[in-house]
Design a protein around this motif. Structure first.
Motif, PDB file in Angstrom:
ATOM      1  N   UNK A   1       0.818  -1.216   0.000  1.00 39.79           N
ATOM      2  CA  UNK A   1       0.000   0.000   0.000  1.00 39.79           C
ATOM      3  C   UNK A   1       0.849   1.261   0.000  1.00 39.79           C
ATOM      4  N   UNK A   2       2.028   1.200   0.636  1.00 40.86           N
ATOM      5  CA  UNK A   2       2.874   2.393   0.752  1.00 40.86           C
ATOM      6  C   UNK A   2       3.413   2.889  -0.588  1.00 40.86           C
ATOM      7  N   UNK A   3       3.473   2.034  -1.583  1.00 38.84           N
ATOM      8  CA  UNK A   3       4.039   2.459  -2.867  1.00 38.84           C
ATOM      9  C   UNK A   3       3.107   3.431  -3.621  1.00 38.84           C
ATOM     10  N   UNK A   4       1.875   3.560  -3.148  1.00 39.83           N
ATOM     11  CA  UNK A   4       0.925   4.438  -3.834  1.00 39.83           C
ATOM     12  C   UNK A   4       0.863   5.835  -3.214  1.00 39.83           C
TER      13      UNK A   4
ATOM     14  N   UNK B   1     -11.090   6.853  -4.129  1.00 37.76           N
ATOM     15  CA  UNK B   1     -11.435   7.443  -2.834  1.00 37.76           C
ATOM     16  C   UNK B   1     -10.953   6.497  -1.741  1.00 37.76           C
ATOM     17  N   UNK B   2     -11.309   6.757  -0.477  1.00 35.99           N
ATOM     18  CA  UNK B   2     -10.733   5.989   0.632  1.00 35.99           C
ATOM     19  C   UNK B   2     -11.055   4.500   0.556  1.00 35.99           C
ATOM     20  N   UNK B   3     -12.325   4.165   0.363  1.00 37.18           N
ATOM     21  CA  UNK B   3     -12.681   2.748   0.307  1.00 37.18           C
ATOM     22  C   UNK B   3     -12.230   2.108  -1.001  1.00 37.18           C
ATOM     23  N   UNK B   4     -12.212   2.907  -2.084  1.00 34.71           N
ATOM     24  CA  UNK B   4     -11.722   2.381  -3.362  1.00 34.71           C
ATOM     25  C   UNK B   4     -10.259   1.988  -3.277  1.00 34.71           C
ATOM     26  N   UNK B   5      -9.474   2.766  -2.547  1.00 30.56           N
ATOM     27  CA  UNK B   5      -8.052   2.452  -2.362  1.00 30.56           C
ATOM     28  C   UNK B   5      -7.880   1.140  -1.588  1.00 30.56           C
ATOM     29  N   UNK B   6      -8.572   1.008  -0.468  1.00 27.17           N
ATOM     30  CA  UNK B   6      -8.476  -0.212   0.337  1.00 27.17           C
ATOM     31  C   UNK B   6      -8.940  -1.424  -0.476  1.00 27.17           C
ATOM     32  N   UNK B   7     -10.024  -1.256  -1.203  1.00 29.41           N
ATOM     33  CA  UNK B   7     -10.545  -2.348  -2.025  1.00 29.41           C
ATOM     34  C   UNK B   7      -9.525  -2.781  -3.071  1.00 29.41           C
TER      35      UNK B   7
END
Length: 243
Positions: free
Chosen positions: A137-140, A156-162
């Protein structure tokens, strides 16, 4: 009879006297009448005008008078048809150049998006545990925030986690509120491990350790790390472990 003669004689004398009075009555003549005359109130002009136009446009001013020169006259400027055509051609060329620049800028933005998508979708995660999820995740960091998005081109926030968990084969719901019930619960932040999901009805993030999360925040901030206490300042979040 003598009286009649006297009467006729008297009448004859009276008629003769009347005739004489008529003959001697004064007769009015033109010489006795008063004659009305007029005189010219302006001087007589005897000079012949030869050039009326020159005389009407000529002026006489004092030698020291400052009336300005011809350069001070405000005379409307007219353009020839050739000058008008040249200006129209120059304007058309300028508009064409602006259109080309806008098209080039749009193409550049499109290439940047394609490059961004290609760059972020090619790396494969290394490892399978929660620490690998946090590291991936940190590479983004620095990627754009786009409301409703769920790809590296913008999320968005949930799109990133997904998206991050999808690279590890984990299917998550689309909204942060739904993520509050996935996997298994973690009792407190002290028990949280890198790779856990922190979610509330309004936000979702990936825990990376030391009280920090990696998340997509706003259009101005993009995707970056932030303290849990700042991101979830009001509490009310759930910690879930899916890996």
């Amino acid at each position: 009879m003598s009286i009649a003669r006297k009467t006729v004689s008297f009448m004859t004398a009276l008629v003769a006297a009347g005739t004489l009075f008529v003959a001697t009555a004064p007769v009015a003549s033109a010489e006795d009448a008063e004659v009305a005359t007029s005189s010219r109130s302006f001087p007589k002009v005897t000079t012949v005008r030869k050039d009326l136009f020159a005389e009407s446009t000529s002026t006489s001013v004092d030698q020291d008078a400052d009336w300005g020169g011809i350069e001070a006259l405000d005379v409307p400027q007219t353009k020839s048809q050739a000058e008008k055509d040249a200006e129209a051609a120059a304007q058309a060329a300028a508009e064409a150049e602006r259109a080309a620049q806008q098209q080039a800028a749009a193409a550049s933005r499109s290439q940047s998006r394609e490059s961004l998508t290609t760059t972020t979708t090619t790396p494969s995660p290394s490892g399978t545990g929660g620490a690998a999820v946090a590291q991936y995740a940190l590479q983004f960091r620095g990627y754009p925030y786009v409301y409703g998005g769920n790809t590296p081109a913008g999320w968005d926030c949930s799109g990133f986690v997904q998206y991050v968990f999808s690279q590890f084969g984990v299917s998550l719901p689309r909204t942060s509120g739904a993520m509050m019930s996935v996997g298994s619960p973690v009792g407190s932040l002290a028990e949280a491990q890198p790779g856990d999901i922190l979610a509330s009805p309004g936000h979702a993030a990936i825990y990376i350790g030391n009280g920090m999360v990696m998340n997509a925040m706003t259009a101005g901030s993009g995707t970056d790390t932030a303290p849990v206490s700042w991101v979830f300042s009001g509490g009310g979040y759930a910690i879930r472990r899916v890996i």
